[in-house]
Design a protein around this motif. Structure first.
Motif, PDB file in Angstrom:
ATOM      1  N   MET A   6     -18.005  -4.368 -38.410  1.00 22.95           N
ATOM      2  CA  MET A   6     -16.862  -3.476 -38.583  1.00 22.95           C
ATOM      3  C   MET A   6     -15.539  -4.246 -38.616  1.00 22.95           C
ATOM      4  N   GLU A   7     -15.488  -5.374 -37.913  1.00 23.16           N
ATOM      5  CA  GLU A   7     -14.296  -6.246 -37.877  1.00 23.16           C
ATOM      6  C   GLU A   7     -13.051  -5.515 -37.378  1.00 23.16           C
ATOM      7  N   TYR A   8     -13.239  -4.599 -36.441  1.00 25.37           N
ATOM      8  CA  TYR A   8     -12.103  -3.843 -35.918  1.00 25.37           C
ATOM      9  C   TYR A   8     -11.110  -4.743 -35.186  1.00 25.37           C
ATOM     10  N   ALA A   9     -11.613  -5.724 -34.473  1.00 22.26           N
ATOM     11  CA  ALA A   9     -10.738  -6.577 -33.669  1.00 22.26           C
ATOM     12  C   ALA A   9      -9.701  -7.282 -34.532  1.00 22.26           C
ATOM     13  N   SER A  10     -10.101  -7.765 -35.689  1.00 17.03           N
ATOM     14  CA  SER A  10      -9.166  -8.493 -36.552  1.00 17.03           C
ATOM     15  C   SER A  10      -8.097  -7.570 -37.115  1.00 17.03           C
ATOM     16  N   GLN A  11      -8.427  -6.289 -37.309  1.00 16.72           N
ATOM     17  CA  GLN A  11      -7.444  -5.356 -37.843  1.00 16.72           C
ATOM     18  C   GLN A  11      -6.493  -4.844 -36.757  1.00 16.72           C
ATOM     19  N   LEU A  12      -6.997  -4.695 -35.549  1.00 15.07           N
ATOM     20  CA  LEU A  12      -6.146  -4.188 -34.473  1.00 15.07           C
ATOM     21  C   LEU A  12      -5.113  -5.206 -34.011  1.00 15.07           C
ATOM     22  N   LYS A  13      -5.473  -6.474 -34.068  1.00 17.13           N
ATOM     23  CA  LYS A  13      -4.560  -7.550 -33.667  1.00 17.13           C
ATOM     24  C   LYS A  13      -4.116  -7.421 -32.207  1.00 17.13           C
ATOM     25  N   GLU A  14      -4.997  -6.942 -31.360  1.00 20.15           N
ATOM     26  CA  GLU A  14      -4.746  -6.881 -29.918  1.00 20.15           C
ATOM     27  C   GLU A  14      -5.266  -8.165 -29.274  1.00 20.15           C
TER      28      GLU A  14
END
Length: 227
Positions: free
Chosen positions: A103-111
């Motif tokens: 899903m690569e959510y971490a890279s999009q959230l940039k938290e």
């Protein structure tokens, strides 16, 4: 059933089930839907109540843990709010760790530490509360929604089941009676759904229900309160 990874309208990914032509999150934007429905209209609303005590934990039940996106977003929102979260995610058919990471959510959230937190959430064992951080506990339960028997436990419910078009049995009075029983008095339930039949099923078991502006691509959503 076959599961495919697709990119949604805001650039974030979700899982698509071709057999049902159904997605885990909105095709208009997975992240922006979750932020609007569950954080703005759910968690932030509950936290902003005058009666909320900052040292009291918020007990959240998610119906459809899925990819873990809602849990991840809630984790970082809790940091901003200074809230203590006890999060229970119910899922009958867990996604694999590989699917979740795709899903690569971490890279999009940039938290900060988003990837480590997301990975930890998916690596934690099921069926018992596990500490993600000192203010966030996660309990993943492999369970059918019809089997939920909790009573007077949860302050906030994220109702994120597959839509009534493909699984109408998850949007009837029987299911919402279980949600009502599982919630504490004055608890909040939020969902992306806005069908009249869903609203009426909620009202039939005792909820006070309001229509709210929906996330991008959807005109309305529902928020229900247990009185």
């Amino acid at each position: 059933m076959k599961r495919e990874i697709i990119t949604t309208g805001d650039g974030s990914k979700t899982i698509h089930i071709p057999e049902w032509n159904e997605q885990y999150h909105s095709k208009h934007g997975a992240i922006q839907e979750a932020q609007h429905v569950f954080l703005r209209m759910g968690l932030q609303q509950y936290h902003s109540r005058p009666t909320y005590k900052k040292l009291t934990s918020i007990r959240i039940l998610e119906i459809g843990f899925g990819t873990g996106l809602n849990a991840l977003l809630t984790y970082f929102e809790a940091q901003r709010l200074g809230a203590i979260i006890k999060y229970t995610g119910v899922e009958a058919y867990p996604v694999t760790h590989k699917e979740a990471m795709a899903m690569e959510y971490a890279s999009q959230l940039k938290e900060v530490n988003a990837q480590a937190i997301f990975d930890k959430m998916h690596m934690l064992s099921w069926e018992s509360p596990q500490e993600v951080s000192e203010n966030f506990t996660l309990n993943k339960r492999k369970q059918r929604f019809e089997e939920i028997i909790d009573e007077d436990v949860f302050d906030l419910v994220y109702f994120d089941a597959f839509g009534a078009r493909v699984q109408p049995e998850l949007w009837n009075e029987s299911i919402f009676q279980k949600m009502y029983s599982a919630m504490c008095t004055h608890g909040i339930l939020v969902t992306y759904a806005a069908k009249g039949s869903v609203r009426r099923a909620m009202q039939a078991v005792g909820f006070t229900v309001e229509r709210l502006p929906g996330p991008p691509g959807k005109r309305e959503m529902l928020r229900a309160v247990k009185n």
